[in-house]
Design a protein around this motif. Sequence first.
Motif, PDB file in Angstrom:
ATOM      1  N   VAL A  30       9.335  47.014  56.804  1.00 44.26           N
ATOM      2  CA  VAL A  30       8.069  47.711  57.038  1.00 44.26           C
ATOM      3  C   VAL A  30       7.986  48.971  56.181  1.00 44.26           C
ATOM      4  O   VAL A  30       6.925  49.287  55.617  1.00 44.26           O
ATOM      5  N   MET A  31       9.092  49.696  56.051  1.00 46.65           N
ATOM      6  CA  MET A  31       9.097  50.885  55.192  1.00 46.65           C
ATOM      7  C   MET A  31       8.816  50.500  53.740  1.00 46.65           C
ATOM      8  O   MET A  31       8.045  51.159  53.044  1.00 46.65           O
ATOM      9  N   GLN A  32       9.435  49.407  53.303  1.00 52.52           N
ATOM     10  CA  GLN A  32       9.216  48.938  51.931  1.00 52.52           C
ATOM     11  C   GLN A  32       7.755  48.563  51.704  1.00 52.52           C
ATOM     12  O   GLN A  32       7.187  48.847  50.632  1.00 52.52           O
ATOM     13  N   ASP A  33       7.133  47.933  52.708  1.00 47.53           N
ATOM     14  CA  ASP A  33       5.712  47.572  52.598  1.00 47.53           C
ATOM     15  C   ASP A  33       4.833  48.793  52.375  1.00 47.53           C
ATOM     16  O   ASP A  33       3.758  48.696  51.767  1.00 47.53           O
ATOM     17  N   ALA A  40      13.580  58.846  64.985  1.00 49.26           N
ATOM     18  CA  ALA A  40      12.737  57.683  65.253  1.00 49.26           C
ATOM     19  C   ALA A  40      13.659  56.538  65.630  1.00 49.26           C
ATOM     20  O   ALA A  40      14.885  56.640  65.506  1.00 49.26           O
ATOM     21  N   ALA A  41      13.083  55.442  66.095  1.00 49.75           N
ATOM     22  CA  ALA A  41      13.915  54.314  66.514  1.00 49.75           C
ATOM     23  C   ALA A  41      13.135  53.014  66.434  1.00 49.75           C
ATOM     24  O   ALA A  41      11.914  52.998  66.602  1.00 49.75           O
ATOM     25  N   TYR A  42      13.871  51.942  66.181  1.00 48.75           N
ATOM     26  CA  TYR A  42      13.311  50.589  66.301  1.00 48.75           C
ATOM     27  C   TYR A  42      13.518  50.146  67.738  1.00 48.75           C
ATOM     28  O   TYR A  42      14.636  50.182  68.262  1.00 48.75           O
ATOM     29  N   GLY A  61      14.766  59.534  54.677  1.00 46.90           N
ATOM     30  CA  GLY A  61      15.825  60.507  54.860  1.00 46.90           C
ATOM     31  C   GLY A  61      16.059  60.941  56.295  1.00 46.90           C
ATOM     32  O   GLY A  61      16.891  61.819  56.552  1.00 46.90           O
ATOM     33  N   ARG A  62      15.377  60.341  57.261  1.00 49.52           N
ATOM     34  CA  ARG A  62      15.508  60.747  58.660  1.00 49.52           C
ATOM     35  C   ARG A  62      16.570  59.919  59.393  1.00 49.52           C
ATOM     36  O   ARG A  62      17.077  58.927  58.878  1.00 49.52           O
ATOM     37  N   LYS A  63      16.871  60.348  60.609  1.00 50.94           N
ATOM     38  CA  LYS A  63      17.801  59.618  61.468  1.00 50.94           C
ATOM     39  C   LYS A  63      17.016  58.576  62.269  1.00 50.94           C
ATOM     40  O   LYS A  63      16.154  58.936  63.066  1.00 50.94           O
ATOM     41  N   ILE A  64      17.317  57.306  62.036  1.00 48.41           N
ATOM     42  CA  ILE A  64      16.613  56.224  62.729  1.00 48.41           C
ATOM     43  C   ILE A  64      17.617  55.461  63.583  1.00 48.41           C
ATOM     44  O   ILE A  64      18.636  54.980  63.083  1.00 48.41           O
ATOM     45  N   ALA A  65      17.325  55.352  64.862  1.00 53.51           N
ATOM     46  CA  ALA A  65      18.212  54.652  65.787  1.00 53.51           C
ATOM     47  C   ALA A  65      17.980  53.143  65.726  1.00 53.51           C
ATOM     48  O   ALA A  65      16.842  52.679  65.779  1.00 53.51           O
ATOM     49  N   ASP A 116      10.906  55.161  50.905  1.00 48.74           N
ATOM     50  CA  ASP A 116      12.296  54.974  50.484  1.00 48.74           C
ATOM     51  C   ASP A 116      13.225  54.971  51.699  1.00 48.74           C
ATOM     52  O   ASP A 116      13.287  55.935  52.451  1.00 48.74           O
ATOM     53  N   TYR A 117      13.942  53.858  51.902  1.00 45.30           N
ATOM     54  CA  TYR A 117      14.881  53.789  53.028  1.00 45.30           C
ATOM     55  C   TYR A 117      16.333  53.994  52.597  1.00 45.30           C
ATOM     56  O   TYR A 117      17.250  53.951  53.412  1.00 45.30           O
TER      57      TYR A 117
END
Length: 320
Positions: free
Chosen positions: A156-159, A188-190, A137-141, A163-164
């Motif tokens: 990676v979140m699924q692993d 957060a950011a990739y 539920g967060r803001k990911i760049a 929940d994305y």
Amino acid sequence: MLALAALTAVSGCGALGSDTSSAASTGSSLEKATLKVSILPTTDLGPFWLAQDSGYFQAEGLTVESVVAASGQASLAKAISGEADIAFSTYPPFFTARSSGAADMELVADATSVNPKSNAIVTVPNSPVKTIFDLAGRKIAITAKNTASDLLTRSVMQDHNVDYSKVKWVLIPLPNIAAALNQGDADAAYLPEPYVTQAAKTAGAIPVVDINTGATQDFPLTGYGATKTWVREHPKTLAAFQRAMQKATHEALIDRAKVEPLLVRFAKIDEDTAKLLTLPGYGSILDSRRLQRVPDLLLQLGAIPSPIDVNSMIAPQAGR
């Protein structure tokens, strides 16, 4: 070491040595002597810049010009429109373009795989995100949807059973992501290198999770592609490009010192960052078994509706 052994075994001594000089004498027979390659200013381009700086393209009779793009999708668009001959990108856009019918792309050369700490989901100390389990539920760049940035983040979140589905994806160019984290525009950011190391220095960014884990460990990350029509019309030009990249990749693998100053010059990073950052896993020869992981992940995450056989998208490889 495994990548180097595979490169040497597949491409052979000629592709890495004496054949290059003989290719220069046939440069006039190339279908096209000036190539435009759309790129992104990341550490993945180390061998490409090495090929330019060391004269390996020139030895093949090629003049190679760079066209900078904002994302992998933008890079691909330049090749589709004809603004560039060859596009550098993360792998997903090549497959989504084929799947959607937007373009019939072929892969012409490998570039990188994920290495430990070379790509990560990061955050900053004042963010509400402290661990991967806080990402829901967060803001990911990210740079763009259906590129490595959001697909590998989702994987990676699924692993980790996070929940994305309710993530707020914030599209930001790589050079601006550290500032966005500092300003609270993203939680957060990739990030790939050199941005992981740069963000740590400028924004105090810290990794939430290394991408080199689980289903994305050693994941094929970036490569070069062109339209099927371009590949069919320029076989000698393509082979010349591939030979130069094979030679440069071989040197980049065995001597990091040749890559670092090029990152300072072309990726516009400082010398300390160049020494500290983690380089990705460089490669140049395309391996269909390894690359099949990309469309398989796209299918699993719903980014493409049906399977794609990688073999149908690999262009002829010089040295094979």
